[in-house]
Design a protein around this motif. Structure first.
Motif, PDB file in Angstrom:
ATOM      1  N   GLN B  35       0.837  -1.327  -0.315  1.00 33.38           N
ATOM      2  CA  GLN B  35       0.170  -0.197  -0.251  1.00 33.38           C
ATOM      3  C   GLN B  35       0.978   0.942  -0.031  1.00 33.38           C
ATOM      4  N   GLN B  37       3.836   1.369  -1.438  1.00 34.80           N
ATOM      5  CA  GLN B  37       4.579   1.268  -2.801  1.00 34.80           C
ATOM      6  C   GLN B  37       3.737   2.128  -3.644  1.00 34.80           C
ATOM      7  N   VAL B  38       1.608   1.905  -3.567  1.00 35.77           N
ATOM      8  CA  VAL B  38       0.783   2.478  -4.189  1.00 35.77           C
ATOM      9  C   VAL B  38       0.637   3.531  -4.319  1.00 35.77           C
ATOM     10  N   PHE B  39       0.431   4.022  -3.066  1.00 39.50           N
ATOM     11  CA  PHE B  39       0.968   5.429  -2.790  1.00 39.50           C
ATOM     12  C   PHE B  39       1.737   6.391  -2.995  1.00 39.50           C
ATOM     13  N   ILE B  41       3.821   5.453  -5.510  1.00 50.18           N
ATOM     14  CA  ILE B  41       3.470   5.246  -7.227  1.00 50.18           C
ATOM     15  C   ILE B  41       2.475   6.597  -8.110  1.00 50.18           C
ATOM     16  N   GLN B  42       1.352   6.563  -6.961  1.00 50.22           N
ATOM     17  CA  GLN B  42       0.118   7.559  -7.342  1.00 50.22           C
ATOM     18  C   GLN B  42       0.729   8.889  -6.547  1.00 50.22           C
ATOM     19  N   GLU B  47      -1.234   9.691 -11.306  1.00 51.66           N
ATOM     20  CA  GLU B  47      -2.748   8.536 -11.734  1.00 51.66           C
ATOM     21  C   GLU B  47      -2.830   7.332 -11.050  1.00 51.66           C
ATOM     22  N   PRO B  48      -3.910   6.851 -11.085  1.00 57.81           N
ATOM     23  CA  PRO B  48      -4.201   5.724 -10.126  1.00 57.81           C
ATOM     24  C   PRO B  48      -3.073   4.527 -10.679  1.00 57.81           C
ATOM     25  N   PRO B  50      -2.495   0.689 -11.756  1.00 56.42           N
ATOM     26  CA  PRO B  50      -3.409   0.111 -12.210  1.00 56.42           C
ATOM     27  C   PRO B  50      -4.091  -1.368 -10.940  1.00 56.42           C
ATOM     28  N   SER B  52      -3.927  -4.382 -11.632  1.00 59.74           N
ATOM     29  CA  SER B  52      -3.730  -5.518 -12.294  1.00 59.74           C
ATOM     30  C   SER B  52      -2.526  -5.121 -11.460  1.00 59.74           C
ATOM     31  N   THR B  53      -1.193  -4.472 -11.454  1.00 62.75           N
ATOM     32  CA  THR B  53      -0.214  -3.935 -10.619  1.00 62.75           C
ATOM     33  C   THR B  53       0.022  -4.632  -9.382  1.00 62.75           C
ATOM     34  N   ALA B  56      -0.795  -7.662  -9.107  1.00 59.86           N
ATOM     35  CA  ALA B  56       0.781  -8.313  -8.697  1.00 59.86           C
ATOM     36  C   ALA B  56       1.836  -8.096  -7.877  1.00 59.86           C
ATOM     37  N   LEU B  57       1.930  -6.580  -7.853  1.00 59.54           N
ATOM     38  CA  LEU B  57       2.704  -6.523  -6.740  1.00 59.54           C
ATOM     39  C   LEU B  57       2.517  -7.473  -5.350  1.00 59.54           C
ATOM     40  N   ASN B  60       3.711 -11.086  -6.153  1.00 60.72           N
ATOM     41  CA  ASN B  60       5.166 -11.173  -6.020  1.00 60.72           C
ATOM     42  C   ASN B  60       5.698 -11.121  -4.832  1.00 60.72           C
ATOM     43  N   GLY B  98      11.735  -4.752  -6.511  1.00 60.03           N
ATOM     44  CA  GLY B  98      11.642  -5.226  -7.667  1.00 60.03           C
ATOM     45  C   GLY B  98      12.508  -5.895  -8.040  1.00 60.03           C
TER      46      GLY B  98
END
Lengths: 578, 341
Positions: B35, B37-39, B41-42, B47-48, B50, B52-53, B56-57, B60, B98
């Motif tokens: 969460q 990492q998603v924050f 990246i946004q 942008e939001p 995806p 699917s990403t 996948a994260l 993984n 990664g």
């Protein structure tokens, strides 16, 4: 800070002298002090032929593929800026400048429905290894950000809003046409990134990316794991690099841009921590840096450092206080409005940002900076951020709120108003903001509990809605269309406080549909006004950032409008001729 | 002794497993790196991310599994679908950074960097501790003893981050005064420097001096007190008095009879001191910008990179337990009165 006051006086005096025709021969060379008035040309000068610059990056990166979620961050973007095939850059005045090494002309909207954009590549635009940039490179990039397993199986793009909407990409000569599906449109179509990695390198590595989605994904991983040595679409080419540590650049002789590169070598070196950066600036082991934060101690030390010029200005991220509209108490817009009115933003700024930036000013629009041509002040008239306790108390009283004998605020149902306030503990600006806001709200009778968050937990706290009030920052640039939807759309994953306003959603839908940028700006301001009425997010200030450079460098200046900050124009960087 | 070593090693295994379970629970329960990492990246893309990403994260990093499942996978690798996890198979698990980041490779590279710093610092601190401890004991209650004791306590009282920062500033001032860059204050070597072993050593030397002194001063103080007390005890023992009574020269008594015995506590403390210094290296590495194991662990903790944190904790656990084992063994080797059964 004193120094900048003096600078303003000096510049005003020089301007007056120039206007009266006096002192023409006394003109001093341009430096960072001029950036207040000439943000895109300050610190310019004639460059000597040759020289070397070591520039510190205050954060690191892990892999080399910025389109992948795991690698994407601003530091990688900065580290690759010398060779990356960006479509263009915003300059410090917010003007978009097309990549002169790749495109012959501005992208052209050839159809509105479906949205179709035509790109004309410059003759000679190439990857620095004898291969021209072509339509396959556009397609390769599209596949990588398509979030479509039929094109890239198992890829993890950082964003796919645009990539997933591309219908086709075709090429003819030096013209490439990108056609989107009917669902997609954007008033900011001209800024879209359309290139990333060279398709022929993927093929050279044995990846059949066009026909095999697995190979496509594997090629993405390969680009993530291998530094981009041996090819370049920018003014420099990488000669040595270690992920998260350094990148060494030398001029790219095949670059098709007009700007002449004069440096022999450009090194980006990771150096984490303000203290370390200033220490190394003092010792001359690095020539400059534009870190994301600045504090009083740093400025004091820079003042005492010879041969170093610096400037503190509003940076690319803005601080704000958000309320959780799903909370038991804060679901009441009256209470939200009173909370935001009670917080004294000017006082917060005077005790935080103003300590390092003498001209720090309150941010008065969520989407447009105060100096933007699209800016409209939607906040002042509402009283939000004024610290006017009487006004806030009056609104609450009218709505049936009361106070007990101890001065504690009670809801119309008699429940005591107690809220928790979250902030990331490592940022001193947020800690001070939290303490001041707590004091403001205590004056209104609200019991506020400060609950700091570890940096690594901010995401889970926000996504989980584990807050009543939260203070954090958003990155920004001159674009605004995506930002508006991201902040406020009821379906947006970044609408952390759960605002659900159907009328605002309708405006955001219209904003997303229009292709007219002027109309989009109008709609964006309309959205801001509605969000202010919803008493949801209170902007505080554009966070101050610093740039520090050795005074032997020219054409190096900060740029809030670009993710690369000062690196936005590395082709022009040089060592002063004098 | 072989039986003793085997027995001790066998005891280490459940201790390590217990420590890893506790660490894994603490790391896993206190953060959600996906969460975060998603924050981030946004924040970066505007942008939001995806869905699917995001899925996948999670897959993984095995965050789509329960905590016990994740621990089991981390330990054994049985049931792994990505082929990148299982300590018993020599796989440290995926990093949140990664696929470009191999935790095992990072640990190996950074351990070498940290070992360089810790080894030099420990050797120097032991040497200094023995020297000052012996001098203090021989010159007990003299001005020199008081001075060395004062310096020792000063070093003991100063937090390592403060001591290191002061030394760094002193190095900068010295460089300024001399107009050179004699002392390097950031990093462990010249950026991008390539060379053979000797060239690399010469290049690293200016970077090594100040952090080594900082870490050395942090470690030497306690050891010098041990050495002084041990030396005093031996000097007052019967066999030393007998040697003196027999007319053996004072220097010979000190060197052959007193010092050898008095070194036992310090010698047995040394392996543990090495392990302790690795803990101190976290702060030193951060201040001097070394990309060592300490800095790696700090970043892993900040980022919530759970498998990287586990790798560090496991390495630290092994080093500490090995240090204790070697200390115990050294007792037997150096002190003939101790026998292992």
């Amino acid at each position: 800070m004193e120094r900048h006051h003096k600078a303003a006086v000096t510049i005003a005096a020089c301007t007056a002298l120039a206007l009266t025709g006096c002192g023409a021969g006394d003109q001093r060379p341009s430096d960072l002090e001029d950036c207040e008035f000439e943000p895109a040309t300050c610190n310019s000068g004639e460059r000597a032929d040759g020289g070397e610059i070591t520039w510190a990056l205050d954060g690191s990166w892990t892999g080399w593929n910025p389109t992948m979620a795991s690698d994407n961050n601003a530091y990688l973007s900065s580290a690759l800026t010398g060779m990356w095939p960006a479509t263009g850059q915003f300059d410090p005045e917010g003007e978009y400048v097309l990549n002169e090494g790749l495109f012959a002309s501005e992208p052209r909207l050839t159809s509105e429905s479906p949205m179709t954009v035509e790109y004309t590549l410059k003759d000679g635009a190439n990857w620095g290894d004898g291969h021209e940039v072509g339509v396959d490179d556009f397609i390769y990039h599209w596949y990588s950000i398509s979030a479509d397993d039929d094109r890239c199986a198992g890829c993890t793009p950082a964003s796919a809003d645009r990539g997933s909407a591309v219908e086709s990409i075709t090429g003819s000569g030096r013209t490439v046409t990108v056609t989107y599906d009917d669902t997609y449109s954007s008033a900011e179509w001209q800024y879209a990134e359309v290139l990333s990695f060279p398709a022929h390198i993927a093929e050279d590595q044995g990846f059949d990316w066009k026909n095999d989605p697995r190979d496509m994904a594997d090629s993405q991983t390969w680009f993530s794991e291998n530094a981009p040595i041996g090819w370049s679409a920018g003014p420099y080419t990488v000669t040595d690099a270690e992920a998260g540590q350094y990148v060494v650049y030398e001029p790219n002789p095949d670059w098709a841009g007009e700007t002449e590169v004069t440096l022999d070598k450009l090194i980006f070196q990771v150096m984490e921590g303000l203290d370390a950066i200033v220490t190394e600036m003092r010792q001359g082991t690095i020539d400059g840096a534009s870190p994301v934060s600045v504090d009083v101690d740093t400025i004091t030390r820079l003042e005492d450092t010879d041969d170093v010029d610096y400037r503190v200005a509003a940076g690319p991220s803005w601080e704000h206080i958000d309320l959780n509209t799903r909370g038991d108490l804060l679901s009441d817009p009256v209470l939200r409005s009173a909370v935001l009115i009670a917080i004294d933003v000017e006082d917060i700024i005077s005790r935080t940002a103003s300590l390092v930036q003498f001209d720090a000013e309150r941010r008065l629009n969520h989407l447009f900076r105060n100096d933007s041509p699209n800016f409209t002040d939607h906040l002042s008239a509402t009283g939000q951020g004024s610290g006017d306790i009487e006004l806030a108390a009056g609104i609450l009283e009218d709505a049936g709120y009361t106070w007990d004998d101890g001065g504690r605020l009670l809801t119309p149902d008699g429940e005591e108003v107690a809220l928790d306030y979250r902030y990331t503990e490592s940022k001193s600006i947020r800690k001070t903001t939290a303490q001041l806001a707590q004091a403001n709200l205590t004056d209104l009778g609200i019991d506020v509990t400060l609950d700091p968050i570890a940096d690594a937990d901010l995401g889970s706290v926000l996504f989980g809605g584990e807050f009543d009030i939260v203070n954090f920052g958003w990155s920004t640039d001159p674009t605004f269309v995506d930002g508006a939807s991201q902040y406020w759309d009821s379906e947006s994953s970044s609408n952390f406080g759960g605002l659900d306003d159907p009328e605002l959603d309708a405006v955001l839908d219209e904003l997303g549909d229009t292709l007219d940028r002027a109309r989009a700006a109008e709609l964006a301001n309309q959205a801001v006004e509605m969000a202010v009425d919803d008493a949801y997010v209170l902007p505080i200030v554009d966070s101050p950032v610093a740039i520090m450079v050795s005074d032997r460098l020219v054409n190096v200046r900060d740029n809030w409008a670009s993710q690369q900050r000062a690196m936005y124009n590395v082709a022009e960087w040089g060592v002063s001729e004098s | 002794m072989v039986v003793f070593i085997i027995r001790r090693v066998l005891v280490m295994i459940p201790v390590l497993i217990g420590a890893t379970i506790l660490s894994f629970l603490l790391v896993d329960l206190t953060n959600d790196p996906v969460q975060q990492q998603v924050f981030e990246i946004q924040q970066s893309t505007g942008e939001p991310v995806p869905q699917s990403t995001v899925d996948a994260l999670e897959a993984n990093l095995y965050y789509d599994r329960s905590i016990p499942e994740r621990y089991w996978l981390w330990l054994t690798g049985i049931g792994d679908t990505n082929g990148d996890i299982g300590l018993l198979q020599g796989k440290w698990g995926p990093s949140i950074e990664g696929s470009a980041t191999d935790i095992g490779q990072e640990i190996t590279d950074r351990f070498a960097v940290t070992l360089r710093l810790v080894l030099f610092a420990t050797i120097a601190s032991i040497g200094l501790a023995i020297l000052t401890g012996v001098i203090s004991a021989v010159k007990q209650y003299s001005k020199l003893d008081y001075t060395l004791t004062f310096i020792g306590f000063l070093a003991l009282a100063m937090p390592i981050f403060w001591l290191a920062s002061l030394l760094k500033e002193a190095a900068v001032q010295t460089n300024d005064a001399l107009g050179t860059n004699l002392f390097k204050t950031y990093g462990s070597g010249t950026t991008g420097f390539k060379g053979n072993g000797w060239e690399l050593f010469v290049d690293a030397l200016p970077y090594l001096i100040v952090p080594t002194i900082a870490l050395m001063l942090g470690g030497y103080a306690a050891m010098s007190r041990y050495q002084r007390a041990s030396m005093l005890e031996v000097m007052n023992s019967d066999y030393v008095r007998l040697a003196r009574a027999k007319g053996v020269r004072n220097r010979t008594v000190m060197r052959r009879h007193a010092l050898r015995t008095a070194l036992i506590p310090v010698a047995t403390f040394a392996p543990l001191g090495l392990a302790t210094a690795m803990g101190g290296a976290i702060v030193t590495e951060s201040i001097f910008g070394w990309r060592g194991l300490g800095a790696y662990s700090l970043k892993a903790i900040q980022d919530g990179d759970s498998f990287a944190v586990m790798a560090y904790l496991l390495i630290s656990g092994v080093v500490v337990l090995t240090g204790i084992l070697v200390s115990d063994l050294l007792y037997g080797v150096l002190d003939p009165r101790i026998r292992y059964e």
